[in-house]
Write a protein that holds these residues in place. Structure first.
Motif, mmCIF file in Angstrom:
data_model
loop_
_atom_site.group_PDB
_atom_site.id
_atom_site.type_symbol
_atom_site.label_atom_id
_atom_site.label_comp_id
_atom_site.label_asym_id
_atom_site.label_seq_id
_atom_site.Cartn_x
_atom_site.Cartn_y
_atom_site.Cartn_z
ATOM 1 N N VAL A 66 57.398 7.549 40.482
ATOM 2 C CA VAL A 66 57.230 8.466 41.621
ATOM 3 C C VAL A 66 58.480 8.499 42.484
ATOM 4 C CG1 VAL A 66 54.719 8.250 41.711
ATOM 5 C CG2 VAL A 66 56.144 6.598 42.944
ATOM 6 N N PHE A 67 59.331 7.493 42.314
ATOM 7 C CA PHE A 67 60.576 7.427 43.088
ATOM 8 C C PHE A 67 61.763 7.974 42.300
ATOM 9 C CE2 PHE A 67 57.879 3.844 44.442
ATOM 10 C CZ PHE A 67 57.673 4.214 45.773
ATOM 11 N N GLY A 68 61.500 8.502 41.125
ATOM 12 C CA GLY A 68 62.571 9.043 40.296
ATOM 13 C C GLY A 68 62.771 8.214 39.045
ATOM 14 N N GLU A 69 63.873 8.433 38.369
ATOM 15 C CA GLU A 69 64.172 7.724 37.130
ATOM 16 C C GLU A 69 64.810 6.369 37.412
ATOM 17 O OE1 GLU A 69 64.951 11.544 34.169
ATOM 18 O OE2 GLU A 69 66.582 10.160 34.644
ATOM 19 N N LEU A 70 64.371 5.381 36.663
ATOM 20 C CA LEU A 70 64.940 4.046 36.788
ATOM 21 C C LEU A 70 65.939 3.799 35.666
ATOM 22 C CD1 LEU A 70 61.797 1.854 37.608
ATOM 23 C CD2 LEU A 70 63.459 2.825 39.202
#
Length: 241
Positions: free
Chosen positions: A63-67
């Motif tokens: 949900v915070f973007g790509e890791l």
């Protein structure tokens, strides 16, 4: 099944965030050019991303973007050759992972017997260290323990009593076969490491025979570690000070 479909199917089975190289994919030499083009198309679509030349990963979406892959995961492809382990991570990064230091290194160290491994990939950097024995999947974690013994005095924020407890617990977790292999590998290390290893193994009352370690040491030599018998009860038996 076409080359592109085959590669996409293989990649779909890989876990997110795991790095891989061409050699980990089932590709015939005659298919390499087609495979390279298929990989480039997957990169363009965002299915995979390139870490460095010939090294890729599937991005993990949250949900915070790509890791991005962890530092150790980025280094992973350099630790293997044709599917066989040839190196392991050591130095401050290893000691931090084992809970032996709070320091976070700017650069990792990678130990290998026959290959000098240097990595410079963005913030991930690693310098080479010579391993005392050939590295395999069966012994690399044992060699990491021996590296800790070798560099025990070099860690400025090391709590020696806590470190000895951590190392003792690690040794207790080994089965007899692993302990025997540890001793065999340890005989290739400097005398101070062999002495320290002998003291630790004796203190946990190992069932393994320590005769080979004892016979490899000069009985007149002393090994300066700054450890007393309250921290490790067997130090006097192994001339450790």
């Amino acid at each position: 099944m076409g080359v592109a479909q085959n590669i996409q199917k293989q990649i779909s089975k890989l876990a997110d965030g795991v790095t891989f190289k061409y050699e980990q994919l089932d590709i015939n030499p005659q298919q390499f050019l087609a495979a390279a083009k298929a990989i480039e198309r997957l990169i363009a679509k965002g299915v995979i991303k390139r870490v460095s030349t010939g090294v890729f990963y599937k991005p993990k979406k949250t949900v915070f973007g790509e890791l991005k892959p962890s530092e150790e995961e980025i280094l992973k492809p350099y630790l293997f050759k044709k599917g066989k382990r040839i190196a392991y991570i050591t130095g401050t990064s290893l000691y931090n992972r084992l809970g032996l230091t709070t320091q976070v290194p700017k650069s990792m160290k990678v130990a290998s017997r026959d290959k000098r491994i240097t990595v410079s990939n963005g913030n991930v950097k690693a310098s080479p260290v010579k391993s005392y024995v050939e590295v395999t999947d069966k012994n690399f974690y044992l060699l990491q323990l021996l590296e800790v013994l070798k560099d025990f005095k070099k860690n400025p924020d090391l709590d020696k009593s806590s470190a000895i407890k951590i190392l003792s617990n690690k040794l207790k977790e080994l089965n007899p076969t692993e302990t025997e292999l540890l001793i065999k590998c340890g005989l290739a290390y400097p005398p101070r490491v062999r002495g320290f290893l002998g003291a630790l193994l004796e203190s946990i009352k190992t069932e393994s025979d320590l005769t080979a370690i004892k016979a490899s040491l000069n009985p007149l030599s002393e090994y300066e570690y700054g450890i007393d018998n309250k921290q490790l009860s067997t130090v006097e038996n192994w001339n450790i000070k």
